[in-house]
Design a protein around this motif. Sequence first.
Motif, mmCIF file in Angstrom:
data_model
loop_
_atom_site.group_PDB
_atom_site.id
_atom_site.type_symbol
_atom_site.label_atom_id
_atom_site.label_comp_id
_atom_site.label_asym_id
_atom_site.label_seq_id
_atom_site.Cartn_x
_atom_site.Cartn_y
_atom_site.Cartn_z
ATOM 1 N N ALA A 1 48.867 33.469 36.601
ATOM 2 C CA ALA A 1 48.982 32.082 36.143
ATOM 3 C C ALA A 1 47.747 31.277 36.554
ATOM 4 O O ALA A 1 47.224 30.466 35.774
ATOM 5 C CB ALA A 1 50.247 31.451 36.722
ATOM 6 N N THR A 2 47.261 31.506 37.785
ATOM 7 C CA THR A 2 46.040 30.837 38.240
ATOM 8 C C THR A 2 44.843 31.274 37.416
ATOM 9 O O THR A 2 44.000 30.460 37.011
ATOM 10 C CB THR A 2 45.794 31.156 39.729
ATOM 11 N N ALA B 1 40.495 34.554 41.547
ATOM 12 C CA ALA B 1 41.820 34.811 40.975
ATOM 13 C C ALA B 1 41.882 36.195 40.349
ATOM 14 O O ALA B 1 42.891 36.909 40.469
ATOM 15 C CB ALA B 1 42.146 33.742 39.927
ATOM 16 N N MET B 2 40.811 36.592 39.694
ATOM 17 C CA MET B 2 40.749 37.917 39.078
ATOM 18 C C MET B 2 40.869 39.018 40.128
ATOM 19 O O MET B 2 41.624 39.981 39.970
ATOM 20 C CB MET B 2 39.426 38.062 38.325
ATOM 21 N N ALA B 3 40.113 38.873 41.229
ATOM 22 C CA ALA B 3 40.151 39.888 42.282
ATOM 23 C C ALA B 3 41.536 39.956 42.923
ATOM 24 O O ALA B 3 42.083 41.049 43.132
ATOM 25 C CB ALA B 3 39.091 39.570 43.338
ATOM 26 N N ALA B 4 42.116 38.802 43.233
ATOM 27 C CA ALA B 4 43.437 38.783 43.857
ATOM 28 C C ALA B 4 44.496 39.369 42.931
ATOM 29 O O ALA B 4 45.355 40.154 43.358
ATOM 30 C CB ALA B 4 43.806 37.351 44.250
ATOM 31 N N MET B 5 44.445 39.004 41.661
ATOM 32 C CA MET B 5 45.413 39.501 40.687
ATOM 33 C C MET B 5 45.364 41.023 40.592
ATOM 34 O O MET B 5 46.389 41.708 40.605
ATOM 35 C CB MET B 5 45.126 38.877 39.325
ATOM 36 N N PHE C 1 41.891 28.982 35.066
ATOM 37 C CA PHE C 1 40.448 29.028 35.290
ATOM 38 C C PHE C 1 39.729 29.838 34.219
ATOM 39 O O PHE C 1 38.534 29.632 33.981
ATOM 40 C CB PHE C 1 40.149 29.564 36.695
ATOM 41 N N SER C 2 40.428 30.747 33.571
ATOM 42 C CA SER C 2 39.842 31.470 32.445
ATOM 43 C C SER C 2 39.510 30.503 31.321
ATOM 44 O O SER C 2 38.418 30.534 30.746
ATOM 45 C CB SER C 2 40.825 32.538 31.953
ATOM 46 N N ALA C 3 40.453 29.610 30.996
ATOM 47 C CA ALA C 3 40.211 28.633 29.937
ATOM 48 C C ALA C 3 39.070 27.697 30.304
ATOM 49 O O ALA C 3 38.206 27.389 29.475
ATOM 50 C CB ALA C 3 41.491 27.843 29.665
ATOM 51 N N ARG C 4 39.043 27.239 31.541
ATOM 52 C CA ARG C 4 37.992 26.309 31.957
ATOM 53 C C ARG C 4 36.626 26.983 31.951
ATOM 54 O O ARG C 4 35.617 26.386 31.557
ATOM 55 C CB ARG C 4 38.309 25.769 33.358
#
Length: 361
Positions: free
Chosen positions: A212-213, A133-137, A217-220
């Motif tokens: 948003a994604t 998600a980080m890379a895509a963002m 996953f950041s919290a988890r």
Amino acid sequence: MEEPRTAAATDAVAAVDAAAAVSLPEATGAVQAAGSVQTAGSVRAARPGDSTGPGQAVGGKQSLGPVALVVAGGLSVQFGAAIAVLLMPRTGALGIVSLRLALAAIVLLAVCRPALRGHSRADWGTVIAFGAAMAAMNCLFYQAADRIPLGAAVTLEVIGPLALSVIVSRRLVNLLWAGLALGGVLLLSGGGFDRLDPVGAAYALGAGAMWATYIVFSARTGRRFPQADGLALAMAVGALLALPLGIVESGSKLLVPSTLGLALAVALMSSVLPYTLELLALRRLPAPTFAVLMSLEPAIAATAGFLVLHQALSATDALAIALVIVASMGAVRTQIGRGNPKPARKPAGKPARKPARGEVR
């Protein structure tokens, strides 16, 4: 975009991840947001027994110090993004993303030295999803920043976590914040995204969806890994995913010493420094206050775009950004109000006994 940290991001973490049972005042482990930032693995509540717990100031009074740290982190993130835009003619959008993630990963891995053993399959699945998600963002955001003004790109991107916050909330008042944000987007587009470059606007909105994604996953990840270990591992995953794209786009241009030096500056300004400043600030600043301050990110981005990239804003654009900022602040304040019921009044009775010397109350 930089790892995000906004008011809407904080609200979404609290509302979406029900399994965590996190309310905003207790979300110091997941406020990153965004942005900013923030970041699930890098922000940790004070240890039990610390004299100053998370979100508490010494003596019960808030000082300007933590606020200054948060603002400095936002300035670092957005001015780092502005420098990245200056680098794009040399490396392309994907080239600068791959360099930034790779260099930031190297720094974080060297500092955190996360353990590679002792993690479950679910732990690794979470951190891989976080890194993807980080890379895509980041890839989508830099593609947007290459085509539209930085302030507009960040404003459109904020719509992602703000929409997530509104969707998962059951309070009708959030429809007001959604309407304000939509009004801001319509003003920014001038009735049609062709004024901004429709491709750039689409990239920014896509970055918002990935944001948003990222929040979830950041919290988890922050709950599964100690300190900033999960962040460092996720950054490495993101770098591995983005690096092939950067190599295909830019090839040997990525190895030019001057380019590497500027890319290192972007990595430090956009990742390492903001996380450190936020970690220090959240030890003395209430998480809700932190979240509201992060709502200013679009305005900071617009300022960075004006000063570094000479991207002037019209009065309409400024109003559009202001509407999105107000919507983001309103969303997080609504979440705060829901998560903080007024404490019950203490029944009248005898005053509590004063503890003896050395006795813990």
